[in-house]
Design a protein around this motif. Structure first.
Motif, PDB file in Angstrom:
ATOM      1  N   LEU A 155      20.264   2.127  -0.647  1.00  0.00           N
ATOM      2  CA  LEU A 155      19.472   0.592   0.077  1.00  0.00           C
ATOM      3  C   LEU A 155      19.564   0.744   1.082  1.00  0.00           C
ATOM      4  O   LEU A 155      18.973  -0.180   1.943  1.00  0.00           O
ATOM      5  CB  LEU A 155      20.133  -0.930  -1.275  1.00  0.00           C
ATOM      6  CG  LEU A 155      20.183  -0.156  -2.186  1.00  0.00           C
ATOM      7  CD1 LEU A 155      21.109  -1.738  -3.486  1.00  0.00           C
ATOM      8  CD2 LEU A 155      18.752  -0.332  -3.167  1.00  0.00           C
ATOM      9  N   ASP A 156      20.807   0.930   1.241  1.00  0.00           N
ATOM     10  CA  ASP A 156      20.684   0.482   3.168  1.00  0.00           C
ATOM     11  C   ASP A 156      19.805   1.377   4.277  1.00  0.00           C
ATOM     12  O   ASP A 156      18.843   0.791   5.105  1.00  0.00           O
ATOM     13  CB  ASP A 156      22.126   0.632   3.938  1.00  0.00           C
ATOM     14  CG  ASP A 156      23.179  -0.274   3.578  1.00  0.00           C
ATOM     15  OD1 ASP A 156      22.668  -1.037   3.382  1.00  0.00           O
ATOM     16  OD2 ASP A 156      24.373  -0.220   3.483  1.00  0.00           O
ATOM     17  N   VAL A 157      19.718   2.691   3.922  1.00  0.00           N
ATOM     18  CA  VAL A 157      18.616   3.786   4.190  1.00  0.00           C
ATOM     19  C   VAL A 157      17.009   3.001   4.211  1.00  0.00           C
ATOM     20  O   VAL A 157      15.933   3.280   4.974  1.00  0.00           O
ATOM     21  CB  VAL A 157      19.027   4.765   4.032  1.00  0.00           C
ATOM     22  CG1 VAL A 157      17.818   5.894   4.116  1.00  0.00           C
ATOM     23  CG2 VAL A 157      20.256   5.751   4.414  1.00  0.00           C
ATOM     24  N   PHE A 158      17.239   2.636   1.987  1.00  0.00           N
ATOM     25  CA  PHE A 158      15.533   3.006   2.007  1.00  0.00           C
ATOM     26  C   PHE A 158      14.929   1.287   2.206  1.00  0.00           C
ATOM     27  O   PHE A 158      13.491   1.382   1.926  1.00  0.00           O
ATOM     28  CB  PHE A 158      15.172   3.436   1.577  1.00  0.00           C
ATOM     29  CG  PHE A 158      15.292   4.670   0.890  1.00  0.00           C
ATOM     30  CD1 PHE A 158      14.522   5.413   1.008  1.00  0.00           C
ATOM     31  CD2 PHE A 158      17.041   5.820   0.867  1.00  0.00           C
ATOM     32  CE1 PHE A 158      14.277   7.128   1.735  1.00  0.00           C
ATOM     33  CE2 PHE A 158      16.231   7.184   1.201  1.00  0.00           C
ATOM     34  CZ  PHE A 158      15.822   7.868   1.549  1.00  0.00           C
ATOM     35  N   ARG A 159      15.796   0.529   2.314  1.00  0.00           N
ATOM     36  CA  ARG A 159      15.311  -0.820   2.054  1.00  0.00           C
ATOM     37  C   ARG A 159      15.776  -1.700   3.482  1.00  0.00           C
ATOM     38  O   ARG A 159      14.941  -2.924   4.248  1.00  0.00           O
ATOM     39  CB  ARG A 159      16.481  -1.808   1.508  1.00  0.00           C
ATOM     40  CG  ARG A 159      15.861  -1.564  -0.107  1.00  0.00           C
ATOM     41  CD  ARG A 159      16.379  -2.406  -0.525  1.00  0.00           C
ATOM     42  NE  ARG A 159      16.429  -3.998  -0.599  1.00  0.00           N
ATOM     43  CZ  ARG A 159      15.300  -4.459  -1.266  1.00  0.00           C
ATOM     44  NH1 ARG A 159      14.476  -3.663  -1.867  1.00  0.00           N
ATOM     45  NH2 ARG A 159      15.086  -6.098  -0.947  1.00  0.00           N
ATOM     46  N   GLY A 160      16.144  -0.327   4.776  1.00  0.00           N
ATOM     47  CA  GLY A 160      16.091  -1.142   6.767  1.00  0.00           C
ATOM     48  C   GLY A 160      14.210  -1.263   6.916  1.00  0.00           C
ATOM     49  O   GLY A 160      13.876  -0.941   5.978  1.00  0.00           O
ATOM     50  N   ASP A 161      15.080  -1.895   7.789  1.00  0.00           N
ATOM     51  CA  ASP A 161      13.715  -1.708   9.150  1.00  0.00           C
ATOM     52  C   ASP A 161      13.838   0.740   9.998  1.00  0.00           C
ATOM     53  O   ASP A 161      14.870   0.083  10.641  1.00  0.00           O
ATOM     54  CB  ASP A 161      12.830  -2.564   9.772  1.00  0.00           C
ATOM     55  CG  ASP A 161      13.079  -4.130   8.331  1.00  0.00           C
ATOM     56  OD1 ASP A 161      12.531  -3.182   7.468  1.00  0.00           O
ATOM     57  OD2 ASP A 161      12.872  -4.608   8.497  1.00  0.00           O
ATOM     58  N   ALA A 202       1.248  -1.075   0.262  1.00  0.00           N
ATOM     59  CA  ALA A 202      -0.003  -0.112   0.186  1.00  0.00           C
ATOM     60  C   ALA A 202       1.257   1.266   0.145  1.00  0.00           C
ATOM     61  O   ALA A 202       0.177   2.070  -0.456  1.00  0.00           O
ATOM     62  CB  ALA A 202      -0.758   0.018   1.122  1.00  0.00           C
ATOM     63  N   ALA A 203       2.393   1.272   0.527  1.00  0.00           N
ATOM     64  CA  ALA A 203       2.531   3.162   0.919  1.00  0.00           C
ATOM     65  C   ALA A 203       3.018   3.499  -0.530  1.00  0.00           C
ATOM     66  O   ALA A 203       2.284   4.068  -0.515  1.00  0.00           O
ATOM     67  CB  ALA A 203       4.044   1.864   1.294  1.00  0.00           C
ATOM     68  N   THR A 204       3.758   2.765  -1.644  1.00  0.00           N
ATOM     69  CA  THR A 204       4.045   3.336  -2.695  1.00  0.00           C
ATOM     70  C   THR A 204       2.583   4.250  -3.937  1.00  0.00           C
ATOM     71  O   THR A 204       2.834   5.738  -3.903  1.00  0.00           O
ATOM     72  CB  THR A 204       4.841   2.612  -3.707  1.00  0.00           C
ATOM     73  OG1 THR A 204       5.606   2.061  -2.583  1.00  0.00           O
ATOM     74  CG2 THR A 204       5.338   3.479  -4.894  1.00  0.00           C
ATOM     75  N   VAL A 223       4.287   9.292   6.923  1.00  0.00           N
ATOM     76  CA  VAL A 223       4.814  10.552   7.160  1.00  0.00           C
ATOM     77  C   VAL A 223       4.515  11.261   5.691  1.00  0.00           C
ATOM     78  O   VAL A 223       3.555  12.988   6.345  1.00  0.00           O
ATOM     79  CB  VAL A 223       6.638  10.801   7.055  1.00  0.00           C
ATOM     80  CG1 VAL A 223       7.045  12.446   6.901  1.00  0.00           C
ATOM     81  CG2 VAL A 223       7.267  10.461   8.286  1.00  0.00           C
ATOM     82  N   VAL A 224       3.993  10.884   4.929  1.00  0.00           N
ATOM     83  CA  VAL A 224       3.547  11.550   4.101  1.00  0.00           C
ATOM     84  C   VAL A 224       2.423  11.869   4.326  1.00  0.00           C
ATOM     85  O   VAL A 224       1.774  13.275   3.916  1.00  0.00           O
ATOM     86  CB  VAL A 224       4.244  10.834   2.753  1.00  0.00           C
ATOM     87  CG1 VAL A 224       2.796  12.015   1.393  1.00  0.00           C
ATOM     88  CG2 VAL A 224       5.337  11.351   1.873  1.00  0.00           C
ATOM     89  N   ILE A 275       9.538   2.194   3.750  1.00  0.00           N
ATOM     90  CA  ILE A 275       8.501   2.711   3.030  1.00  0.00           C
ATOM     91  C   ILE A 275       7.215   2.945   3.664  1.00  0.00           C
ATOM     92  O   ILE A 275       7.001   3.837   2.956  1.00  0.00           O
ATOM     93  CB  ILE A 275       8.753   2.116   1.870  1.00  0.00           C
ATOM     94  CG1 ILE A 275       8.468   0.541   1.310  1.00  0.00           C
ATOM     95  CG2 ILE A 275       9.719   1.761   0.623  1.00  0.00           C
ATOM     96  CD1 ILE A 275       7.755  -0.365   0.686  1.00  0.00           C
ATOM     97  N   VAL A 276       6.939   1.999   4.894  1.00  0.00           N
ATOM     98  CA  VAL A 276       5.803   2.195   5.581  1.00  0.00           C
ATOM     99  C   VAL A 276       5.894   3.301   5.904  1.00  0.00           C
ATOM    100  O   VAL A 276       5.065   3.904   6.173  1.00  0.00           O
ATOM    101  CB  VAL A 276       5.434   0.712   6.368  1.00  0.00           C
ATOM    102  CG1 VAL A 276       4.488   1.565   6.782  1.00  0.00           C
ATOM    103  CG2 VAL A 276       5.247  -0.891   4.611  1.00  0.00           C
ATOM    104  N   TRP A 277       7.042   3.822   6.880  1.00  0.00           N
ATOM    105  CA  TRP A 277       7.320   4.968   7.844  1.00  0.00           C
ATOM    106  C   TRP A 277       7.094   5.972   7.012  1.00  0.00           C
ATOM    107  O   TRP A 277       6.953   7.202   6.568  1.00  0.00           O
ATOM    108  CB  TRP A 277       8.641   4.743   8.512  1.00  0.00           C
ATOM    109  CG  TRP A 277       8.420   3.820   9.752  1.00  0.00           C
ATOM    110  CD1 TRP A 277       8.868   3.019   9.867  1.00  0.00           C
ATOM    111  CD2 TRP A 277       7.933   3.896  10.897  1.00  0.00           C
ATOM    112  NE1 TRP A 277       8.676   2.161  10.739  1.00  0.00           N
ATOM    113  CE2 TRP A 277       7.684   2.708  11.182  1.00  0.00           C
ATOM    114  CE3 TRP A 277       6.484   5.187  10.965  1.00  0.00           C
ATOM    115  CZ2 TRP A 277       7.670   2.838  12.515  1.00  0.00           C
ATOM    116  CZ3 TRP A 277       6.367   4.884  12.146  1.00  0.00           C
ATOM    117  CH2 TRP A 277       6.448   3.941  13.228  1.00  0.00           C
TER     118      TRP A 277
END
Length: 312
Positions: A145-151, A36-38, A164-165, A158-160
């Motif tokens: 990738l480390d930043v945006f594929r992390g939890d 759902a995020a994107t 925020v958006v 991406i859910v966060w």
């Protein structure tokens, strides 16, 4: 809004009852939220432009173009030298510029929104194909990738970003002058003009905002797939419009709800997940989605007619 919550709960009950507990697992819930995020971020932007009386058919193509431009070798080389933010900035700038072009055509060129954004849909997808040579471009910048594929706290990044958006969109629409002007422009442009609102400039801002959310969606798509492709975002414009309409935003403009849009996105993501877990035909899923959209529009018309009858 209560009806949307009830629909989501019913879908969850069906999922739990038909999948032997697989639906309720933490991993599957995370999958639904990631799915759902994107499209959710793109739908937030679409909520603003529809509330303002417009439409944007190009968001999926703009997202695809932004992923391609942000994943070219030159962009990745710059990201290796200066930091992963180069990829993010490139995607955001591409999305914003495409949105501003749409806004300029609609507001100052007097091109109907349907035609202007349809042209951008074709042009952005074609430009993405030319840049990428119809090939998939792999993202090989590890810090990105480390930043945006992390939890974070057990949820994908991406859910966060979606959270925020959505929160920022809710605040902008419900607690700022910009939001009130958006509702006024969509509800009665002439009255808004007489009230001192600069209609053309505000319309430009709305399409710019929609393009910016497409750029944010491109960053999320790059993180999720680790690749830029001219095929990314295909039919996202239809999914976004569907989520916005089902969420309760009027297609005619003048009324919008970010909360409703978020629920609409979650309903469609949950519906897709239930169908996948039950190995049901995707064609049946498309029919169910179409039925939900028609039902939502009919309910909108029914409530609108009741409001008119009450006011008279």
């Amino acid at each position: 809004m209560g009806g949307l919550v009830l629909a989501l709960v019913l879908l969850c009950v069906v999922g739990i009852a038909t999948t032997d507990g697989r639906f309720a697992s933490i991993g599957n819930i995370t999958t639904i939220l990631s799915l759902a995020a994107t499209i959710g971020v793109v739908s937030i932007g679409m909520t603003f432009v529809i509330t303002g009386g417009g439409i944007d058919l190009s968001v999926g193509s703009v997202l695809g173009l932004a992923t391609v431009w942000a994943s070219t070798l030159s962009t990745q080389y710059m990201a290796e030298d200066y930091g992963w933010w180069v990829i993010v900035l490139t995607a955001l700038v591409v999305g914003l510029c495409a949105g501003l072009v749409n806004g300029a055509l609609v507001a100052y060129g007097r091109v109907p929104a349907f035609i202007a954004t349809l042209a951008m849909l074709a042009a952005a997808r074609g430009l993405a194909e030319i840049i990428a040579g119809r090939r998939t471009q792999i993202v090989d910048v590890d810090p990105f990738l480390d930043v945006f594929r992390g939890d974070l706290l057990g949820l994908p990044m991406i859910v966060w970003i979606f959270v925020v958006v959505a929160a920022a969109g809710w605040f902008l629409l419900n607690r700022t002058t910009f939001g009130r002007r958006t509702i006024a422009v969509g509800g009665n442009p002439e009255a808004a003009r007489l009230a001192g609102i600069k209609i053309k400039r505000h319309t430009l801002y709305l399409y710019g905002l929609t393009g910016l959310t497409a750029g944010i969606g491109a960053v999320m798509m790059l993180a999720r797939t680790t690749a830029g492709s001219s095929t990314h975002g295909t039919l996202y414009e239809l999914d976004a419009i569907a989520a916005v309409v089902v969420g309760g935003t009027l297609l005619a403009g003048g009324r919008g709800t970010i909360t409703g849009t978020v629920l609409g996105v979650l309903i469609f993501a949950t519906l897709t997940n239930v169908f996948v877990l039950n190995n049901l035909d995707s064609s049946v899923q498309a029919i169910a989605k179409g039925a939900i959209i028609v039902a939502a529009v009919l309910l909108q018309q029914w409530f609108a007619s009741r409001e008119r009858a009450t006011s008279t």
